[in-house]
Write a protein that holds these residues in place. Structure first.
Motif, mmCIF file in Angstrom:
data_model
loop_
_atom_site.group_PDB
_atom_site.id
_atom_site.type_symbol
_atom_site.label_atom_id
_atom_site.label_comp_id
_atom_site.label_asym_id
_atom_site.label_seq_id
_atom_site.Cartn_x
_atom_site.Cartn_y
_atom_site.Cartn_z
ATOM 1 N N PHE A 1 14.261 -12.912 119.833
ATOM 2 C CA PHE A 1 15.008 -12.014 118.965
ATOM 3 C C PHE A 1 16.248 -12.719 118.426
ATOM 4 N N ARG A 2 16.510 -12.577 117.118
ATOM 5 C CA ARG A 2 17.648 -13.221 116.468
ATOM 6 C C ARG A 2 18.709 -12.167 116.169
ATOM 7 N N ARG A 3 19.731 -12.158 117.002
ATOM 8 C CA ARG A 3 20.746 -11.110 116.916
ATOM 9 C C ARG A 3 21.577 -11.208 115.647
ATOM 10 N N ARG A 4 21.820 -12.415 115.158
ATOM 11 C CA ARG A 4 22.643 -12.553 113.958
ATOM 12 C C ARG A 4 21.966 -11.912 112.752
ATOM 13 N N TRP A 5 20.670 -12.125 112.626
ATOM 14 C CA TRP A 5 19.960 -11.517 111.509
ATOM 15 C C TRP A 5 19.890 -9.997 111.677
ATOM 16 N N TRP A 6 19.792 -9.541 112.906
ATOM 17 C CA TRP A 6 19.803 -8.099 113.146
ATOM 18 C C TRP A 6 21.146 -7.495 112.749
ATOM 19 N N LEU B 1 2.181 -1.941 114.439
ATOM 20 C CA LEU B 1 0.954 -2.615 114.026
ATOM 21 C C LEU B 1 0.874 -4.059 114.497
ATOM 22 N N VAL B 2 2.017 -4.719 114.677
ATOM 23 C CA VAL B 2 2.042 -6.127 115.083
ATOM 24 C C VAL B 2 2.714 -6.200 116.443
ATOM 25 N N ARG B 3 1.942 -6.448 117.484
ATOM 26 C CA ARG B 3 2.463 -6.402 118.845
ATOM 27 C C ARG B 3 3.103 -7.722 119.292
ATOM 28 N N GLY B 4 2.993 -8.800 118.521
ATOM 29 C CA GLY B 4 3.521 -10.085 118.943
ATOM 30 C C GLY B 4 4.967 -10.321 118.551
ATOM 31 N N ALA B 5 5.596 -9.331 117.903
ATOM 32 C CA ALA B 5 6.980 -9.511 117.470
ATOM 33 C C ALA B 5 7.926 -9.463 118.658
ATOM 34 N N ALA B 6 9.138 -9.970 118.438
ATOM 35 C CA ALA B 6 10.138 -9.981 119.506
ATOM 36 C C ALA B 6 10.527 -8.552 119.869
ATOM 37 N N ALA C 1 16.169 -9.130 106.291
ATOM 38 C CA ALA C 1 16.883 -9.630 107.465
ATOM 39 C C ALA C 1 16.341 -9.025 108.759
ATOM 40 N N ALA C 2 15.983 -7.754 108.731
ATOM 41 C CA ALA C 2 15.428 -7.120 109.923
ATOM 42 C C ALA C 2 14.093 -7.754 110.309
ATOM 43 N N TYR C 3 13.283 -8.106 109.327
ATOM 44 C CA TYR C 3 12.020 -8.776 109.642
ATOM 45 C C TYR C 3 12.268 -10.146 110.258
ATOM 46 N N VAL C 4 13.166 -10.923 109.663
ATOM 47 C CA VAL C 4 13.467 -12.251 110.189
ATOM 48 C C VAL C 4 13.998 -12.153 111.615
ATOM 49 N N ALA C 5 14.758 -11.094 111.909
ATOM 50 C CA ALA C 5 15.358 -10.957 113.234
ATOM 51 C C ALA C 5 14.313 -10.809 114.331
ATOM 52 N N GLN C 6 13.192 -10.162 114.036
ATOM 53 C CA GLN C 6 12.231 -9.870 115.098
ATOM 54 C C GLN C 6 10.853 -10.468 114.867
ATOM 55 N N ALA C 7 10.703 -11.330 113.868
ATOM 56 C CA ALA C 7 9.380 -11.873 113.564
ATOM 57 C C ALA C 7 8.909 -12.875 114.606
ATOM 58 N N GLU C 8 9.816 -13.674 115.126
ATOM 59 C CA GLU C 8 9.468 -14.687 116.113
ATOM 60 C C GLU C 8 9.524 -14.092 117.519
#
Length: 527
Positions: free
Chosen positions: A208-213, A245-250, A198-205
């Protein structure tokens, strides 16, 4: 000859073009700045192209395959010592109506937080106090972990990868086979898996997806209430490393981090404060001895650093048989293969290997500790299968089918038989005849035999260690008749060497891996 050289030349040209494409315009000036470039441009440069919509038929298949391995085969003898202990503690709490202080044989047991006990207590309230009702909680946790691997995994690596990951997890010999037993690690695995995914899904795009966070924060808090701060240590380090390592995350602002901390504290503080008020020694005993000292200065279950290597290899069957092609896939520099390695795969490897690495550093080790790594690493293996020709391999499909059948045979026949042979309750008539009378004290030597207390419905057994031999002899001298449960086979001989003349053993019985003896005081009345 020219025809043979042409493919090599084309491959070399494409590799050169690929290296030119990933080369940065301004090379970094220090080593740490190179790590994100290597991670995102060389190791995991691709994006998930699989569909992210779940297939109901795939979900149903996973539900049935894993459910058949869990629920029909929960009623067999409790294993000693862990299952007996974790069945007895919630039974005592339920009988006393105490939801704050866990107790074992009437004494406070402060080694673990109470969420697992609470859930087992609810199961006892609905289904009654028996072994199948106790094992329902870890079975539900294992079932939930398999389904979460599919439902949330498809948001990270795509539907086909998530399906194969859940299938490989279902046929893992260690995961469903051991995780369904009455231990805390199965429930911890459910919360850690939910929090990591869930933490990955929250910030992958980018947004930022607060519900998944919030879902990740809730799962993290429940993990802490299951086994303590170790849940936070399994969840946050791989997430923070991935964001470096991944700078494009939310972006995750300080308010989001504060929200996570607030949710974890809100779930845990009420019980932690309540138990500290009733048992002030809890702070030092649990937080220091059982979370820090056991890690740096272990006092039990000491194992070498490589202990989890063989366990991981066996536990990941049949995914282990793909280890060599998987290694080639991860290290390949061919552009078309590199583009199949998505950023989500890198996160899964980070999270799974971190769990194994963390527990390998700990001095205290048990095989079930690394169960939280299995859903994540199985999902990474599923990503490899789905993105290569292995998902069409009849050999792999046959191997998965054979693995499921072997697990079913083990769950339905082998493990119940093995448990019955080892259990002290394999002679129930003798145990009831000797131990049913509450006026006859039952002593355990040199460790607890809690499964007998659970099946008898007693909570007054007393345990004496080898260094407490004199105290045990004094306790027996005050009673005309005492029943001794020996947890080790050589313990009766140890007692016989120290038994004074006014005490004598009048009867003995072998009970699985244990022995039971009746000791009478000279002049006492035998019943």
């Amino acid at each position: 000859m020219q025809q043979l050289e042409a493919p090599r030349q084309s491959t070399a040209v494409s590799a050169v073009k690929y290296l030119a494409l990933i080369a940065p315009e301004r090379p970094p000036t220090h080593l740490l700045a190179w790590l994100p470039l290597v991670w995102t441009r060389i190791l995991f440069p691709g994006r998930s192209s699989d569909p992210r919509v779940w297939r109901p038929q795939a979900f149903v298949l996973l539900f049935v395959l894993s459910g058949l391995l869990l629920y029909p085969c929960m009623s067999f003898h409790l294993f000693e010592p862990d299952e007996g202990r974790y069945a007895q503690i919630p039974r005592e709490m339920l009988m006393r109506g105490d939801w704050i202080v866990p107790t074992l044989q009437g004494e406070a047991y402060l080694d673990k937080p109470p969420l697992f006990y609470w859930l087992v207590m609810v199961s006892y309230s609905i289904f009654g106090c028996h072994d199948a009702a106790a094992r329902l909680i870890p079975a539900l946790a294992m079932h939930g972990a398999v389904l979460l691997t599919y439902v949330l995994g498809l948001r990270i690596v795509g539907e086909r990868s998530a399906f194969w990951g859940a299938v490989l997890l279902t046929v893992s010999p260690l995961f469903l086979g051991v995780g369904r037993l009455l231990v805390l690690d199965g429930l911890l695995t459910l919360w850690v898996t939910l929090a990591l995914l869930a933490a990955y899904v929250a910030q992958a795009e980018p947004s930022f997806r607060r519900r998944w966070w919030l879902v990740a924060a809730l799962a993290c808090g429940l993990g802490v209430l299951t086994k303590g701060p170790v849940a936070v240590l399994l969840i946050l380090p791989p997430l923070i490393a991935h964001r470096f390592l991944v700078r494009g995350a939310a972006p995750i602002g300080w308010r989001s981090w504060a929200c996570l901390a607030a949710v974890v504290l809100a779930i845990n503080l009420p019980w932690y404060l309540a138990v500290c008020v009733q048992r002030p020694e809890f702070t030092y005993y649990f937080l220091w001895q059982h979370n820090i000292q056991r890690f740096v200065e272990p006092f039990d279950h000491v194992r070498p650093v490589w202990f989890y290597g063989p366990i991981l290899l066996f536990g990941l069957l049949p995914a282990l048989l793909l280890a060599w092609p998987l290694s080639r896939y991860l290290l390949s520099t061919r552009p078309h293969e590199a583009q199949r390695r998505c950023v989500g795969l890198g996160y899964l490897l980070l999270a799974g290997l971190w769990c194994v690495f963390f527990y390998s550093l700990a001095g205290c080790k048990l095989p079930t500790y690394i169960l939280p790594a299995f859903p994540i690493l199985s999902l990474a293996s599923g990503c490899f299968v789905a993105r290569t020709d292995w998902h069409r391999s009849r050999r792999l499909i046959g191997l998965v089918a054979a693995g499921w059948l072997l697990l079913a045979c083990s769950h339905y026949i082998v493990i119940p038989y093995f448990a019955r042979q080892r259990s002290p309750m394999n002679h129930p008539d003798t145990v009831h005849a000797w131990c049913d009378d509450p006026h006859v004290p039952v002593l355990c030597f040199p460790r607890n035999v809690d499964s007998v207390a659970f099946y008898l419905g007693r909570d007054d057994f007393r345990t004496y260690r080898s260094k407490e031999m004199e105290e045990m002899l004094q306790a027996m001298a005050t009673q005309p008749r005492t029943v001794i449960l020996f947890a080790h086979r050589n313990s009766p001989q140890t007692l016989a060497r120290h038994l004074p003349p006014h005490l004598r053993v009048v009867d003995r019985k072998t009970l699985g891996l244990c022995e039971m003896a009746v000791v009478e005081k000279m002049g006492g009345q035998r019943k």
